[in-house]
Design a protein around this motif. Structure first.
Motif, PDB file in Angstrom:
ATOM      1  N   UNK A  32      60.072  57.080  39.901  1.00  9.32           N
ATOM      2  CA  UNK A  32      60.238  58.180  40.859  1.00  9.32           C
ATOM      3  C   UNK A  32      60.441  57.619  42.264  1.00  9.32           C
ATOM      4  N   UNK A  33      59.627  56.644  42.648  1.00 12.76           N
ATOM      5  CA  UNK A  33      59.709  56.063  43.987  1.00 12.76           C
ATOM      6  C   UNK A  33      61.054  55.401  44.240  1.00 12.76           C
ATOM      7  N   UNK A  34      61.526  54.570  43.310  1.00  8.81           N
ATOM      8  CA  UNK A  34      62.798  53.873  43.522  1.00  8.81           C
ATOM      9  C   UNK A  34      63.975  54.838  43.501  1.00  8.81           C
ATOM     10  N   UNK A  35      63.914  55.855  42.672  1.00  9.76           N
ATOM     11  CA  UNK A  35      65.005  56.829  42.611  1.00  9.76           C
ATOM     12  C   UNK A  35      65.088  57.635  43.898  1.00  9.76           C
ATOM     13  N   UNK A  36      63.972  58.115  44.405  1.00  6.73           N
ATOM     14  CA  UNK A  36      63.963  58.885  45.651  1.00  6.73           C
ATOM     15  C   UNK A  36      64.349  57.987  46.828  1.00  6.73           C
ATOM     16  N   UNK A  37      63.951  56.714  46.801  1.00  2.98           N
ATOM     17  CA  UNK A  37      64.324  55.775  47.854  1.00  2.98           C
ATOM     18  C   UNK A  37      65.840  55.568  47.908  1.00  2.98           C
ATOM     19  N   UNK A  38      66.512  55.754  46.759  1.00  2.00           N
ATOM     20  CA  UNK A  38      67.977  55.658  46.705  1.00  2.00           C
ATOM     21  C   UNK A  38      68.641  56.979  47.096  1.00  2.00           C
ATOM     22  N   UNK A  39      67.854  57.933  47.614  1.00  2.00           N
ATOM     23  CA  UNK A  39      68.323  59.252  48.060  1.00  2.00           C
ATOM     24  C   UNK A  39      68.802  60.118  46.895  1.00  2.00           C
ATOM     25  N   UNK A  40      68.235  59.902  45.701  1.00  5.89           N
ATOM     26  CA  UNK A  40      68.548  60.729  44.540  1.00  5.89           C
ATOM     27  C   UNK A  40      67.329  61.587  44.217  1.00  5.89           C
ATOM     28  N   UNK A  41      67.574  62.812  43.789  1.00  9.81           N
ATOM     29  CA  UNK A  41      66.487  63.726  43.436  1.00  9.81           C
ATOM     30  C   UNK A  41      65.951  63.419  42.043  1.00  9.81           C
TER      31      UNK A  41
END
Length: 93
Positions: A32-41
């Motif tokens: 979750x953290x890495x995905x949101x850090x990539x600006x993806x929901x």
């Protein structure tokens, strides 16, 4: 509830060992953290959505001195609860 209590709850509800539940929780949070850090929901239907939100630059005030200061633009994480989660939390007893 803290992380270790959450792991204990996972162990009680599944056939996982405590170590496996800890690894699964760590993997979930890291994903979750890495995905949101990539600006993806990240959307978990019924639970909610994690997303990155851009916050514009703005003026602030030092509460101690009253001096004006600039607050830089930044990106912050945001969680929006889903309908099922909201209903479960808001359910009257």
């Amino acid at each position: 509830m803290n992380k270790s209590e959450l792991i204990e709850a996972l162990v009680a509800k599944t056939d996982m060992s405590k170590a496996a539940a800890g690894r699964a929780l760590d993997a979930l949070l890291e994903t979750i953290t890495t995905t949101v850090a990539k600006k993806q929901d990240v959307t978990l239907v019924g639970f909610g959505t994690f997303k990155a939100l851009k916050r514009a630059a703005r003026k602030g005030k030092n509460p101690r001195t009253g001096e004006a200061l600039k607050i830089a633009a930044t990106t912050v994480p945001k969680f929006t609860p889903g309908a099922t989660f909201k209903a479960a939390v808001g359910k009257k007893k």
